[in-house]
Motif scaffolding. Structure first.
Motif, short mmCIF file in Angstrom:
data_model
loop_
_atom_site.label_atom_id
_atom_site.label_comp_id
_atom_site.label_asym_id
_atom_site.label_seq_id
_atom_site.Cartn_x
_atom_site.Cartn_y
_atom_site.Cartn_z
N ALA A 77 0.82 -1.22 0.00
CA ALA A 77 0.00 0.00 0.00
C ALA A 77 0.85 1.27 0.00
O ALA A 77 0.44 2.29 -0.57
N HIS A 78 2.02 1.20 0.63
CA HIS A 78 2.83 2.41 0.77
C HIS A 78 4.32 2.13 0.54
O HIS A 78 4.85 1.14 1.02
N LEU A 79 4.94 3.04 -0.19
CA LEU A 79 6.38 2.99 -0.44
C LEU A 79 6.98 4.30 0.07
O LEU A 79 6.64 5.38 -0.39
N SER A 80 7.88 4.19 1.02
CA SER A 80 8.45 5.37 1.67
C SER A 80 9.72 5.84 0.97
O SER A 80 10.59 5.04 0.60
N LYS A 109 1.28 5.53 -4.28
CA LYS A 109 1.68 4.77 -3.09
C LYS A 109 2.84 5.40 -2.33
O LYS A 109 3.21 4.91 -1.26
N LEU A 110 3.39 6.48 -2.86
CA LEU A 110 4.57 7.09 -2.24
C LEU A 110 4.20 7.83 -0.95
O LEU A 110 3.22 8.58 -0.89
N ASN A 165 4.17 1.94 9.09
CA ASN A 165 3.29 2.83 8.34
C ASN A 165 3.49 2.68 6.83
O ASN A 165 2.63 3.09 6.05
N ALA A 166 4.62 2.14 6.45
CA ALA A 166 4.88 1.79 5.05
C ALA A 166 5.49 0.39 5.03
O ALA A 166 6.33 0.07 5.87
#
Length: 252
Positions: A130-133, A162-163, A180-181
């Motif tokens: 879902a998320h890429l940091s 997703k960033l 969170n990511a």
């Protein structure tokens, strides 16, 4: 030993120590966030070996540039790139000829969970997260390198939604560490110590996917006549500091 000789000996000993204490000083250092752990170790050894104390501030190189140009009293900059120190030197905000490369950074894709990131980075193409940091590419060189990698892989647009952007590489790492990511682009030094991965899973990004992360240091104008600033610059190139830098996965 007679009392009068003991007293004289004590006075001579005290006087001999005075120059050492008198020359100990403090140097204010702006340090790129990716170099936090090694610099904390280096600063401790520096103080032990020289008596000088390094007061450290960690953050994004771009933000440090703005602060320095606005009068922040930093005396030494350890940047995450080579461009910023060179620019400060050209603008007269740093000591000409004092710039040198203290480390070559390495970018990795990291997850705090074992098995999430494969050794070829194919997880990025699968998109099962879902998320890429990443760090802010406008102010953090490691963030700019991460975006360069995504563009070269043709994934900048597909993954844009997703960033999750951290203020600097330390915050980008924290997003992943906290869950969170699921994964993120971070500095190898943040997840590597003493020749091994400290946790999770990584893909070491091939060097040809982004511009080299040459990290330069420079003595700033405020440190021009400060022996402690010069001493730390020299210490960073010495064998003890070099060993610490290498232990965190940096190239030299």
């Amino acid at each position: 030993m007679p009392r009068r000789f003991r007293s004289a000996y004590a006075i001579v000993l005290l006087l001999s120590l005075c120059p050492v204490v008198g020359h100990a000083a403090q140097v204010s250092v702006a340090v790129a966030a990716n170099f936090t752990a090694p610099m904390q170790k280096i600063a401790a050894e520096f103080e032990r070996d020289t008596g000088h104390k390094a007061q450290l501030a960690f953050g994004a190189t771009g933000k440090f540039y703005a602060q320095i140009r606005n009068g922040a009293p930093f005396e030494l900059l350890l940047a995450a790139d080579e461009t910023t120190p060179a620019k400060l030197e050209e603008e007269g905000a740093a000591v000409a000829g004092s710039r040198f490369t203290y480390a070559i950074g390495r970018l990795v894709l990291w997850s705090a969970q074992v098995g999430v990131v494969d050794d070829k980075g194919e997880v990025l193409r699968r998109g099962t997260f879902a998320h890429l940091s990443i760090a802010n590419p406008k102010t953090a060189p490691y963030g700019a390198a991460a975006m360069e990698v995504l563009r070269k892989l043709g994934l900048a647009d597909p993954l844009a939604a997703k960033l999750v952007t951290g203020e600097n590489i330390a915050q980008a790492h924290q997003f992943v560490a906290s869950g969170n990511a699921e994964l993120g682009f971070v500095a190898l030094s943040q997840v590597w110590a003493d020749g091994r991965l400290t946790s999770g899973s990584i893909w070491q990004v091939p060097a040809d996917l982004h511009a080299p992360l040459r990290q330069d240091a420079i003595i700033l104008a405020a440190g021009r006549d400060k022996p402690a600033a010069r001493a730390l610059a020299d210490y960073l190139r010495g064998p003890k500091a070099v060993a610490i830098i290498r232990s965190y996965g940096y190239g030299l």
